[in-house]
Design a protein around this motif. Structure first.
Motif, PDB file in Angstrom:
ATOM      1  N   GLY A 191       0.848  -1.189   0.000  1.00 54.90           N
ATOM      2  CA  GLY A 191       0.000   0.000   0.000  1.00 54.90           C
ATOM      3  C   GLY A 191       0.880   1.233   0.000  1.00 54.90           C
ATOM      4  O   GLY A 191       2.101   1.155   0.123  1.00 54.90           O
ATOM      5  N   ALA A 192       0.211   2.382  -0.138  1.00 56.45           N
ATOM      6  CA  ALA A 192       0.946   3.609  -0.382  1.00 56.45           C
ATOM      7  C   ALA A 192       1.590   4.202   0.867  1.00 56.45           C
ATOM      8  O   ALA A 192       2.737   4.640   0.829  1.00 56.45           O
ATOM      9  CB  ALA A 192       0.008   4.627  -1.015  1.00 56.45           C
ATOM     10  N   LYS A 193       0.849   4.209   1.985  1.00 61.09           N
ATOM     11  CA  LYS A 193       1.320   5.029   3.109  1.00 61.09           C
ATOM     12  C   LYS A 193       1.604   4.226   4.355  1.00 61.09           C
ATOM     13  O   LYS A 193       0.749   3.478   4.828  1.00 61.09           O
ATOM     14  CB  LYS A 193       0.250   6.077   3.436  1.00 61.09           C
ATOM     15  CG  LYS A 193       0.170   7.169   2.421  1.00 61.09           C
ATOM     16  CD  LYS A 193      -0.795   8.189   2.901  1.00 61.09           C
ATOM     17  CE  LYS A 193      -0.675   9.466   2.090  1.00 61.09           C
ATOM     18  NZ  LYS A 193      -1.619  10.457   2.584  1.00 61.09           N
ATOM     19  N   ILE A 194       2.768   4.444   4.916  1.00 62.76           N
ATOM     20  CA  ILE A 194       3.135   3.753   6.153  1.00 62.76           C
ATOM     21  C   ILE A 194       2.303   4.308   7.317  1.00 62.76           C
ATOM     22  O   ILE A 194       1.974   3.580   8.252  1.00 62.76           O
ATOM     23  CB  ILE A 194       4.656   3.878   6.413  1.00 62.76           C
ATOM     24  CG1 ILE A 194       5.072   2.901   7.502  1.00 62.76           C
ATOM     25  CG2 ILE A 194       5.092   5.279   6.718  1.00 62.76           C
ATOM     26  CD1 ILE A 194       6.562   2.692   7.613  1.00 62.76           C
ATOM     27  N   GLY A 216       4.705   1.724  -0.910  1.00 61.84           N
ATOM     28  CA  GLY A 216       5.229   2.952  -0.316  1.00 61.84           C
ATOM     29  C   GLY A 216       5.735   2.714   1.100  1.00 61.84           C
ATOM     30  O   GLY A 216       6.641   3.408   1.575  1.00 61.84           O
ATOM     31  N   ILE A 217       5.152   1.729   1.778  1.00 62.65           N
ATOM     32  CA  ILE A 217       5.579   1.407   3.148  1.00 62.65           C
ATOM     33  C   ILE A 217       7.052   1.003   3.126  1.00 62.65           C
ATOM     34  O   ILE A 217       7.867   1.489   3.904  1.00 62.65           O
ATOM     35  CB  ILE A 217       4.730   0.240   3.705  1.00 62.65           C
ATOM     36  CG1 ILE A 217       3.270   0.641   3.763  1.00 62.65           C
ATOM     37  CG2 ILE A 217       5.245  -0.230   5.039  1.00 62.65           C
ATOM     38  CD1 ILE A 217       2.365  -0.438   4.318  1.00 62.65           C
ATOM     39  N   THR A 220       9.637   3.818   2.438  1.00 58.59           N
ATOM     40  CA  THR A 220      10.009   4.655   3.583  1.00 58.59           C
ATOM     41  C   THR A 220      11.095   3.961   4.414  1.00 58.59           C
ATOM     42  O   THR A 220      12.011   4.609   4.919  1.00 58.59           O
ATOM     43  CB  THR A 220       8.746   5.019   4.408  1.00 58.59           C
ATOM     44  OG1 THR A 220       7.798   5.625   3.518  1.00 58.59           O
ATOM     45  CG2 THR A 220       9.048   5.990   5.523  1.00 58.59           C
ATOM     46  N   LEU A 221      11.011   2.625   4.526  1.00 54.73           N
ATOM     47  CA  LEU A 221      12.063   1.905   5.268  1.00 54.73           C
ATOM     48  C   LEU A 221      13.380   1.889   4.481  1.00 54.73           C
ATOM     49  O   LEU A 221      14.458   1.979   5.066  1.00 54.73           O
ATOM     50  CB  LEU A 221      11.614   0.475   5.602  1.00 54.73           C
ATOM     51  CG  LEU A 221      10.889   0.357   6.952  1.00 54.73           C
ATOM     52  CD1 LEU A 221       9.452   0.820   6.838  1.00 54.73           C
ATOM     53  CD2 LEU A 221      10.952  -1.048   7.506  1.00 54.73           C
ATOM     54  N   ILE A 222      13.253   1.786   3.150  1.00 50.54           N
ATOM     55  CA  ILE A 222      14.464   1.791   2.311  1.00 50.54           C
ATOM     56  C   ILE A 222      15.176   3.146   2.466  1.00 50.54           C
ATOM     57  O   ILE A 222      16.400   3.210   2.595  1.00 50.54           O
ATOM     58  CB  ILE A 222      14.090   1.492   0.824  1.00 50.54           C
ATOM     59  CG1 ILE A 222      13.576   0.044   0.698  1.00 50.54           C
ATOM     60  CG2 ILE A 222      15.274   1.732  -0.117  1.00 50.54           C
ATOM     61  CD1 ILE A 222      12.946  -0.302  -0.642  1.00 50.54           C
ATOM     62  N   ALA A 223      14.383   4.218   2.514  1.00 50.36           N
ATOM     63  CA  ALA A 223      14.963   5.556   2.717  1.00 50.36           C
ATOM     64  C   ALA A 223      15.554   5.663   4.117  1.00 50.36           C
ATOM     65  O   ALA A 223      16.643   6.231   4.301  1.00 50.36           O
ATOM     66  CB  ALA A 223      13.895   6.626   2.504  1.00 50.36           C
ATOM     67  N   ALA A 224      14.855   5.103   5.110  1.00 49.82           N
ATOM     68  CA  ALA A 224      15.333   5.182   6.503  1.00 49.82           C
ATOM     69  C   ALA A 224      16.660   4.441   6.673  1.00 49.82           C
ATOM     70  O   ALA A 224      17.432   4.743   7.579  1.00 49.82           O
ATOM     71  CB  ALA A 224      14.279   4.622   7.451  1.00 49.82           C
ATOM     72  N   LYS A 225      16.928   3.487   5.776  1.00 50.01           N
ATOM     73  CA  LYS A 225      18.216   2.762   5.826  1.00 50.01           C
ATOM     74  C   LYS A 225      19.360   3.637   5.326  1.00 50.01           C
ATOM     75  O   LYS A 225      20.511   3.231   5.339  1.00 50.01           O
ATOM     76  CB  LYS A 225      18.138   1.541   4.883  1.00 50.01           C
ATOM     77  CG  LYS A 225      17.665   0.269   5.529  1.00 50.01           C
ATOM     78  CD  LYS A 225      17.812  -0.893   4.544  1.00 50.01           C
ATOM     79  CE  LYS A 225      17.318  -2.168   5.191  1.00 50.01           C
ATOM     80  NZ  LYS A 225      17.525  -3.337   4.368  1.00 50.01           N
ATOM     81  N   GLY A 226      19.021   4.800   4.785  1.00 47.99           N
ATOM     82  CA  GLY A 226      20.041   5.710   4.287  1.00 47.99           C
ATOM     83  C   GLY A 226      20.258   5.611   2.789  1.00 47.99           C
ATOM     84  O   GLY A 226      21.209   6.179   2.259  1.00 47.99           O
TER      85      GLY A 226
END
Ligand code: 3PG
Length: 384
Positions: A191-194, A216-217, A220-226
Motif C-alpha cells: 500500500g501507499a502510506k506507512i 510505499g511502506i 520509507t524503510l528503504i529511505a530510513a536505511k540511508g
C-alpha cells in the motif's frame, strides 16, 4: 465471540431489520462490482426463507448528512442489482416513507442511512427510529462495524433483540483464525502510506513471525536505511518510526526493486542501494522474494493487505503478482482484505484461490490491529 447468532433467533412472522454493507462502486447508475452484494445474499436468503419480512438498510459512499436525497449516493442501483440477483421484487423507500407504511412488504430497502442527520454521531433519536423498523436487528455489515454509527451500533442498543448475520460471523471467524494461529505466521503488507498501517505493523509484529513489506511502506524503510530513493513515494515524517521498524528482525524489506524515471515507461531492476535521483521505486522485484519461497511454503497462516507496487501498470505488477501466486501455492491458511488487495488478487488471477477474502477495508485493518469494533461490541453488550 459472545453474541447471538442468526440460528438462535425466531424469525417466523417477524419483521427483520438487516444492516448490510452494500457500499459498492457505482458508475452511470450501475453497480460495477457486486462482490459485497453477493456476499450479503446468504443472510438475506436465510431471513426470507425463514418466513420473515425483510427490511434492509446500508450506507453508500460519504454523502452530506443533511436529510436530503443525493442521487449520486442513492442505493437505487444496488436495489436493482439485488432484484436481479434474488429474482424477487424489492420495494425501496426513504426512512420517513417507510415509517408511514400500513403494511410492511416482504422485502424492502431503506435509502442510504448516511442521508439521515444523526447517523455518524450515533444519535439516540435516529437509533430509536431505526430500531423501530423491525422486531429485531440482524447486524451483517462487518465492513462498517468499525464505525460507531446509528445504523451500526445505536440501533442495536435500542432494538428488542439483536444477532449477527452470517457474513459478519464468517468474517470474524476467518480473521480470528489468523490472529489466533501465530505459529509460522506471515503478514504481507503493502500500500501507499506507512502512516495508515503503522499501528497494524506494530500489532502484527507482536503476534506474527514474519512481516514482508512492499509498496510505499517499504520505500520509507528503504529511505530510513540511508539509501537514495530518488522520487519514490516516501513519507518523510515517518522516517524516525521507519528507523525503529528496521531494528525489528521480523520485518523484511525488499532488497531488489524496479525503478523508472517515468511510470509510463518500463522499469529497470536494481539493488536498493543503486537508485538514481531521477528515478522512483514502482515495484518490488520478484527476485527479491527468492529466499522467501520456503518461508511462505511452510507458513501456517498468511495475511495479505496491500499491493507491493504500482500494480495497475503492467510494467510494475510483477512483484504483486509473484507474491499473490506464492501465497496461493502455500498450504497455509491465507486471508486477504482491502479493496486494492482484492483488485490485485483479481489481476493476479488468484482471487478464488485464497482461503478467505474479507469484504472489509478499514474494519479488516482495525480488527487485525486488535481494536474493538463498535458494531460487534454492541452485539456482545446485548447478550450481557
Ligand atoms: C468501506 O468501504 O470500507 C465501508 O463501507 C466503510 O465505509 P466508510 O469508510 O465510508 O465508513
Amino acid at each position: 465471540m459472545q453474541y447471538k447468532s442468526l440460528y438462535e433467533v425466531d424469525l417466523s412472522n417477524k419483521t427483520v431489520l438487516l444492516r448490510s454493507d452494500l457500499n459498492t462502486p457505482i458508475e452511470n447508475g450501475l453497480v460495477v462490482n457486486n462482490e459485497r452484494i453477493l456476499r450479503s445474499l446468504p443472510t438475506l436468503n436465510f431471513i426470507i426463507d425463514a418466513g420473515a419480512r425483510l427490511v434492509i438498510m446500508s450506507h453508500l459512499g460519504r454523502p452530506e448528512e443533511n436529510d436530503i436525497f443525493q442521487e449520486e449516493f442513492s442505493l437505487l442501483p444496488v436495489v436493482n442489482e439485488m432484484e436481479n440477483l434474488l429474482n424477487k421484487k424489492i420495494m425501496f423507500y426513504n426512512l420517513g416513507e417507510f415509517e408511514k407504511l400500513d403494511k410492511i412488504p416482504k422485502i424492502s430497502v431503506i435509502e442510504n442511512t448516511r442521508f439521515c442527520i444523526g447517523e455518524k454521531s450515533n444519535d439516540n433519536d435516529l437509533s430509536k427510529r431505526l430500531a423501530g423498523l423491525g422486531d429485531l436487528i440482524v447486524m451483517d455489515a462487518f465492513a462498517t462495524s468499525h464505525r460507531a454509527h446509528a445504523s451500526t451500533a445505536g440501533v442495536i442498543t435500542f432494538s428488542n433483540e439483536a444477532c449477527a448475520g452470517l457474513l459478519l460471523d464468517e468474517e470474524l471467524n476467518a480473521l480470528s483464525k489468523v490472529k489466533e494461529n501465530s505459529k509460522n505466521s506471515v503478514a504481507i503488507l503493502g500500500g501507499a502510506k506507512i502512516s495508515t498501517k503503522l499501528s497494524l505493523i506494530d500489532s502484527l509484529s507482536k503476534s506474527m513471525d514474519k512481516i514482508i513489506l512492499g509498496g510505499g511502506i517499504a520505500n520509507t524503510l528503504i529511505a530510513a536505511k540511508g539509501n537514495e530513493v530518488g522520487k519514490s513515494l516516501v513519507e518523510e515524517s515517518m522516517l524516525p518510526e521507519a528507523e525503529k521498524l528496521l531494528e525489528n528482525p521480523k520485518i523484511i524489506v525488499p532488497h531488489l526493486v524496479i525503478v523508472s524515471d517515468n511510470p509510463d515507461k518500463p522499469g529497470r531492476l536494481t539493488s536498493i542501494d543503486s537508485i538514481e535521483k531521477n528515478e522512483a521505486i514502482f515495484d518490488v522485484s520478484p527476485e527479491s522474494f527468492a529466499d522467501l519461497e520456503t518461508v511462505l511454503m511452510n507458513a501456517g497462516t498468511i495475511l495479505w493487505n496491500g499491493p507491493l507496487g504500482f500494480f495497475e501498470k503492467e510494467n510494475f505488477d510483477k512483484g504483486t503478482i509473484k507474491i499473490a501466486k506464492m501465497i496461493c501455492s502455500s498450504k497455509g491458511f491465507s486471508v486477504a482484505g482491502g479493496g486494492d488487495t482484492i483488485a490485485a488478487a483479481q489481476k493476479a488471477g488468484v482471487l478464488g484461490k485464497l482461503d478467505y477474502v474479507s469484504t472489509a477495508g478499514g474494519a479488516f485493518l482495525e480488527f487485525m490491529e486488535g481494536k474493538k469494533l463498535p458494531g460487534v461490541e454492541a452485539l456482545i453488550d446485548k447478550v450481557n
